[in-house]
Design an enzyme around this catalytic site. Structure first.
Site, PDB file in Angstrom:
ATOM      1  N   ARG A  16      81.115 -57.410   2.752  1.00 13.70           N
ATOM      2  CA  ARG A  16      80.064 -56.689   2.021  1.00 13.70           C
ATOM      3  C   ARG A  16      80.649 -55.696   1.010  1.00 13.70           C
ATOM      4  O   ARG A  16      80.134 -54.587   0.825  1.00 13.70           O
ATOM      5  CB  ARG A  16      79.122 -55.968   2.997  1.00 13.70           C
ATOM      6  CG  ARG A  16      78.216 -56.929   3.747  1.00 13.70           C
ATOM      7  CD  ARG A  16      77.279 -56.190   4.674  1.00 13.70           C
ATOM      8  NE  ARG A  16      78.026 -55.525   5.741  1.00 13.70           N
ATOM      9  CZ  ARG A  16      77.571 -54.542   6.500  1.00 13.70           C
ATOM     10  NH1 ARG A  16      76.335 -54.095   6.298  1.00 13.70           N
ATOM     11  NH2 ARG A  16      78.296 -54.003   7.444  1.00 13.70           N
ATOM     12  N   GLU A  17      81.730 -56.111   0.365  1.00 16.44           N
ATOM     13  CA  GLU A  17      82.389 -55.232  -0.591  1.00 16.44           C
ATOM     14  C   GLU A  17      81.427 -54.771  -1.695  1.00 16.44           C
ATOM     15  O   GLU A  17      81.468 -53.613  -2.129  1.00 16.44           O
ATOM     16  CB  GLU A  17      83.570 -55.949  -1.251  1.00 16.44           C
ATOM     17  CG  GLU A  17      84.715 -56.285  -0.307  1.00 16.44           C
ATOM     18  CD  GLU A  17      84.548 -57.642   0.384  1.00 16.44           C
ATOM     19  OE1 GLU A  17      83.408 -58.068   0.640  1.00 16.44           O
ATOM     20  OE2 GLU A  17      85.575 -58.271   0.671  1.00 16.44           O
ATOM     21  N   ILE A 435      55.808 -46.552   9.974  1.00 16.90           N
ATOM     22  CA  ILE A 435      55.921 -47.966  10.325  1.00 16.90           C
ATOM     23  C   ILE A 435      56.921 -48.198  11.449  1.00 16.90           C
ATOM     24  O   ILE A 435      57.002 -49.280  12.013  1.00 16.90           O
ATOM     25  CB  ILE A 435      56.261 -48.799   9.073  1.00 16.90           C
ATOM     26  CG1 ILE A 435      55.248 -48.520   7.964  1.00 16.90           C
ATOM     27  CG2 ILE A 435      56.297 -50.281   9.351  1.00 16.90           C
ATOM     28  CD1 ILE A 435      53.794 -48.783   8.336  1.00 16.90           C
ATOM     29  N   GLY A 436      57.690 -47.178  11.805  1.00 12.74           N
ATOM     30  CA  GLY A 436      58.530 -47.356  12.991  1.00 12.74           C
ATOM     31  C   GLY A 436      59.882 -46.694  12.897  1.00 12.74           C
ATOM     32  O   GLY A 436      60.225 -45.847  13.700  1.00 12.74           O
ATOM     33  N   SER A 437      60.675 -47.070  11.897  1.00 11.16           N
ATOM     34  CA  SER A 437      62.036 -46.533  11.886  1.00 11.16           C
ATOM     35  C   SER A 437      62.091 -45.229  11.103  1.00 11.16           C
ATOM     36  O   SER A 437      61.346 -45.029  10.137  1.00 11.16           O
ATOM     37  CB  SER A 437      63.000 -47.552  11.285  1.00 11.16           C
ATOM     38  OG  SER A 437      62.611 -47.898   9.992  1.00 11.16           O
ATOM     39  N   TRP A 565      63.423 -64.663  10.463  1.00  9.22           N
ATOM     40  CA  TRP A 565      64.620 -63.924  10.072  1.00  9.22           C
ATOM     41  C   TRP A 565      65.838 -64.293  10.913  1.00  9.22           C
ATOM     42  O   TRP A 565      66.848 -63.576  10.899  1.00  9.22           O
ATOM     43  CB  TRP A 565      64.346 -62.412  10.094  1.00  9.22           C
ATOM     44  CG  TRP A 565      63.541 -61.990   8.893  1.00  9.22           C
ATOM     45  CD1 TRP A 565      63.244 -62.758   7.803  1.00  9.22           C
ATOM     46  CD2 TRP A 565      62.934 -60.716   8.652  1.00  9.22           C
ATOM     47  NE1 TRP A 565      62.482 -62.031   6.904  1.00  9.22           N
ATOM     48  CE2 TRP A 565      62.273 -60.779   7.400  1.00  9.22           C
ATOM     49  CE3 TRP A 565      62.875 -59.512   9.375  1.00  9.22           C
ATOM     50  CZ2 TRP A 565      61.586 -59.702   6.860  1.00  9.22           C
ATOM     51  CZ3 TRP A 565      62.178 -58.439   8.828  1.00  9.22           C
ATOM     52  CH2 TRP A 565      61.540 -58.528   7.587  1.00  9.22           C
ATOM     53  N   CYS A 647      55.183 -56.934   5.483  1.00 10.24           N
ATOM     54  CA  CYS A 647      55.919 -56.414   4.327  1.00 10.24           C
ATOM     55  C   CYS A 647      55.535 -57.123   3.037  1.00 10.24           C
ATOM     56  O   CYS A 647      56.400 -57.737   2.422  1.00 10.24           O
ATOM     57  CB  CYS A 647      57.408 -56.634   4.506  1.00 10.24           C
ATOM     58  SG  CYS A 647      58.154 -55.635   5.738  1.00 10.24           S
ATOM     59  N   HIS A 698      61.053 -48.342  -0.734  1.00 10.67           N
ATOM     60  CA  HIS A 698      62.204 -49.047  -1.306  1.00 10.67           C
ATOM     61  C   HIS A 698      62.835 -48.260  -2.448  1.00 10.67           C
ATOM     62  O   HIS A 698      63.861 -48.640  -2.971  1.00 10.67           O
ATOM     63  CB  HIS A 698      61.791 -50.433  -1.797  1.00 10.67           C
ATOM     64  CG  HIS A 698      61.233 -51.279  -0.696  1.00 10.67           C
ATOM     65  ND1 HIS A 698      59.889 -51.361  -0.453  1.00 10.67           N
ATOM     66  CD2 HIS A 698      61.836 -52.022   0.250  1.00 10.67           C
ATOM     67  CE1 HIS A 698      59.694 -52.146   0.594  1.00 10.67           C
ATOM     68  NE2 HIS A 698      60.853 -52.552   1.040  1.00 10.67           N
TER      69      HIS A 698
HETATM   70  N1  GLN Z   1      59.226 -51.323  12.441  1.00 11.14           N
HETATM   71  C1  GLN Z   1      60.165 -51.697  11.434  1.00 11.14           C
HETATM   72  C2  GLN Z   1      60.730 -50.465  10.767  1.00 11.14           C
HETATM   73  O1  GLN Z   1      60.028 -49.508  10.675  1.00 11.14           O
HETATM   74  C3  GLN Z   1      59.509 -52.542  10.395  1.00 11.14           C
HETATM   75  C4  GLN Z   1      60.456 -52.916   9.295  1.00 11.14           C
HETATM   76  C5  GLN Z   1      59.921 -53.951   8.362  1.00 11.14           C
HETATM   77  O2  GLN Z   1      58.751 -54.169   8.261  1.00 11.14           O
HETATM   78  N2  GLN Z   1      60.762 -54.602   7.644  1.00 11.14           N
HETATM   79  O3  GLN Z   1      61.856 -50.457  10.306  1.00 11.14           O
HETATM   80 ZN    ZN Z   2      57.771 -53.701   6.242  1.00 10.71          ZN
END
Ligand code: GLN
Ligand code: ZN
Length: 758
Positions: A16-17, A435-437, A565, A647, A698
């Site tokens: 991943r340079e 959304i979670g993270s 994925w 997403c 993003h």
């Molecule tokens: N729950 C995941 C996060 O919050 C969802 C990520 C995603 O939708 N790509 O990172």
């Molecule tokens: Zn998402």
């Protein structure tokens, strides 16, 4: 003699340079020159790795995205990015990410819209068009790379996105007809082909992947017009399609005056005979015989069996290649020291795929005996995989066979459930959540790494993650969010995390694949029947809930996303693998519920990208995909609130399928497309709750409170307020706390103001 070539090579680098150089450059930690040097080294290394091939791709390398490269080459740069231009690469990053490393806060623009590349997990930056879009050719980057390739002693074959696919992939910003730009666009392409000829190029690969989709009259006409216009092209054109079947577009393609045609012989095997029948005597047929989308060894003997008669017929007019660009697979297996021996022996990454290509061409050119050893080794690996006990689990197969429709349904309808949920967990109007993270800091990554290497004990690791969870909960309480999350610090990746705890999965150490820009994913390898030995998330969520009075969402990845994925089995239908995953997630959901977790989010971030490229095949896919989600999610009691997250914003065409998942709440990505999704609600009354993303995660930019209020006001025109949630677009793991805190402050403030207005 059969010739070999490649459509594109992964550019991120085996280590991943490119990712690391890009990220350092964006943070102003290295000068641009250093980034450019990394780029050159990678290109040179890749050409060397491809030097066995008769033709190598040039222009497949990109600092962000090949479609954005095309936009820059055509001089189609959004006006908002023109201002105070330092240099072209900085301007390029400004379009890609909303800012260049040189831009101050006030110079940020909104980034170009990012969209999935056909049915892959790669994202491109959509070209933007208006009725007055003009093109002005700037081919220097490509011409320079051709010189670089020549200096390496390889035969360069520039790769271009074809003009019609380029228009098709883009978006009209003023609802003008993109196709009206075609004449102007064709002039630019003609000029480009001329320049490539002057540079000594013989063959140009021109990609029109839209040929595997259902095209209406006007797009078919555009294809005809374009390639007629290139009729006397000064270079030979290899027109490439991939990712699927040409079907009714076969004759359209065969009527075009091009020197060669590339077909995806993996996904479009049925096209071969039709195309062969129409191929002109002087045309080359390139067959993509190695799967560029998965990581399994090719069954070389089986491939030769059907390929040999074709080679006899076409002789030197047959070219061999991978089915599509190898962008979608990892670079090579050399660094994989931890994969179990048998599993590793079943795999082929990009470099191994090119070796396979070589073996095939030697077998065709010099006879099978010339590569007997390679063919025997290949046959042994293929046979061992087919009969391996690690692949087949009869208990799992029996549970899938015993699935029944009762398992797909919630106990009561949404309205009844919603009442119960409100009583048990009262929430304000416009509830806020994420959304979670939360940001995956260096510290978190280090700790996970040290744990994996055995440098951190289980107890210390648990303590560390609990510390992160405590921090995330405290921050969310400070921010005043309504439904909290534990932050996902323990997860390297939302799919790999689950795969690691399921039987039937294997993991590469450096099998990275580019998702967008510098973002890479390392898809786990689903090689066998799936089962869940024990619960996967319960302890972390329980810990998070113990720290707060507010509800904490349990956070899972759904079966369809895990499937889409992952690199998946090619020895059984995807639908079966998906149902196996669904059963494993269902067990986890029920465990969480049993432990008192009242809100459970099951992310189906990738549901849409699994859609077949042809709409006629959608119902089949949606049938098993939605069924899998329902099996995973709907075994819970009425008062348990199921969330899902997706997403993307193109919602309209699958809104009914999404509604049939019957999640209580769905959160979606919308902010980059100005609530485009809301069009979906004109004709369809979405019955449950919805959280349209109001913060574009993003981009590093912080959304303004007013901007959020505007977006929500738009949403409220289409969806009853009582069913609206306020949340970011997606998870926050790629952001920093410095970015996230002010953004969420604005989001919560916007929610408060909306509550006052309402
Ligand atoms: N729950 C995941 C996060 O919050 C969802 C990520 C995603 O939708 N790509 O990172
Ligand atoms: Zn998402």
């Amino acid at each position: 003699m059969v010739r070999t070539h490649n459509l594109g090579f992964p550019r991120i680098g085996g280590k991943r340079e490119l990712k690391f150089a890009l990220e350092r450059y964006w943070k102003n930690q290295i000068p641009q020159q250093a980034l450019l040097e990394t780029g050159l080294e990678l290109r040179q290394r890749h050409w060397e790795q491809l030097s066995n091939l008769d033709l190598v791709p040039v222009g497949d390398f990109s600092y962000y995205d090949q479609v954005l490269d095309m936009s820059f080459m055509l001089g189609n740069i959004p006006k908002r990015a023109h201002r105070s231009l330092a240099n072209e690469l900085d301007q390029y990053f400004r379009v890609a990410r909303g800012r260049s490393p040189k831009d101050s806060e006030s110079q940020c623009v909104h980034a170009g819209e990012m969209t999935k590349w056909f049915d892959t997990n790669y994202h491109y930056i959509a070209p933007e068009f208006t009725s007055d879009t003009a093109f002005s050719l700037n081919p220097n980057r490509l011409l320079q790379q051709i010189e670089e390739a020549k200096a390496m002693g390889v035969n360069p074959k520039p790769v271009l996105v074809g003009p019609v696919s380029y228009l098709w992939l883009g978006k009209s910003k003023d609802s003008s007809d993109r196709l009206e730009l075609l004449p102007k666009l064709l002039s630019a392409y003609k000029e480009l082909l001329q320049k490539l000829a002057s540079a000594g190029v013989q063959w140009v690969q021109i990609d029109e992947p839209i040929l595997v989709t259902e095209l209406d009259e006007s797009w078919c006409e555009a294809i005809k017009v374009s390639y007629q216009a290139f009729d006397k092209s000064p270079v030979k054109l290899l027109l490439a399609s991939y990712f699927g079947e040409l079907k009714e577009n076969q004759s359209l393609l065969c009527d075009l005056p091009v020197s060669g045609i590339h077909l995806d012989a993996i996904n479009g095997q049925d096209d071969i005979s039709g195309i062969m029948a129409q191929l002109k005597d002087d045309q080359v047929l390139s067959l993509g015989v190695i799967n560029g989308r998965n990581i399994w060894k090719t069954n070389l003997t089986q491939t030769l069996n059907w390929l040999e008669p074709i080679a006899q017929q076409l002789k030197s007019r047959l070219w061999l290649a991978p089915s599509c660009s190898l962008l979608h697979v990892p670079v090579g297996l050399a660094n994989e020291t931890q994969l179990e021996h048998d599993i590793k022996s079943w795999l082929a990454f990009a470099i191994q795929k090119l070796d396979e290509l070589n073996v095939l061409s030697m077998a065709l050119n010099s006879g099978r005996a010339s590569v007997q050893q390679q063919l025997d080794d290949n046959a042994a690996a293929v046979a061992q995989r087919a009969s391996s006990e690690r692949v087949h689990n009869h208990v799992v197969k029996a549970s899938v066979a015993a699935l029944h429709s009762q398992m797909e349904k919630r106990q009561s309808d949404y309205t009844i459930r919603a009442d119960q949920q409100r009583q048990i967990r009262p929430l304000p109007k416009f509830p806020t959540t994420t959304i979670g993270s939360f940001p995956q800091t260096n510290e978190i990554r280090q700790a996970r790494l040290r744990f994996r290497k055995g440098e951190l004990s289980q107890a210390d690791y648990t303590k560390f993650i609990q510390g992160e969870i405590r921090y995330a909960i405290k921050e969310q309480e400070k921010l005043g969010l309504d439904v909290l999350v534990h932050g996902e610090a323990e997860r390297n990746d939302m799919v790999e995390y689950f795969g690691q705890q399921l039987q039937g999965y294997a993991f590469s150490q450096s099998g990275w694949v580019q998702s967008y820009g510098s973002r890479c994913v390392k898809p786990p390898i689903l090689f066998g029947d799936i089962s869940r030995p024990k619960s996967m998330t319960v302890e972390w969520i329980k810990y998070a809930q113990s720290l707060t009075e507010k509800p904490v969402k349990g956070m899972l990845t759904g079966p369809v996303t895990i499937l889409n994925w992952s690199f998946v089995r090619d020895d059984q239908p995807r639908s079966i693998s998906c149902l196996q995953l669904a059963l494993a997630i269902r067990e986890e959901v029920l465990d969480l519920e049993r432990e008192g977790v009242g809100i459970i989010q099951i992310d189906e971030a990738a549901l849409r990208e699994g859609l077949p490229l042809r709409a006629k095949q959608w119902p089949g896919y949606l049938g098993w995909a939605i069924r899998s989600f329902c099996i995973a999610a709907n075994g819970v009691k009425d008062e348990t609130q199921i969330h899902t997250h997706m997403c993307y914003s193109e919602f309209n065409d699958i809104i009914e399928a999404i509604a049939s998942m019957d999640a209580d709440v769905v959160t979606i990505e919308t902010s980059r497309s100005d609530m485009e999704l809301l069009g979906a609600f004109d004709d369809f009354q979405y019955p449950n709750e919805i959280g349209p993303g109001v913060y574009d995660i993003h981009s590093p930019n912080v959304p303004e409170e007013d901007q959020i209020i505007n977006l929500m006001t738009l949403a409220a025109q289409k969806i009853p307020e009582a069913r609206l949630w306020i949340n970011p677009d997606c998870g926050l793991k790629t952001r920093t706390w410095e970015e996230v805190v002010p953004a969420l402050q604005n989001m919560v403030a916007a929610a408060q103001r909306l509550r006052e207005i309402a």
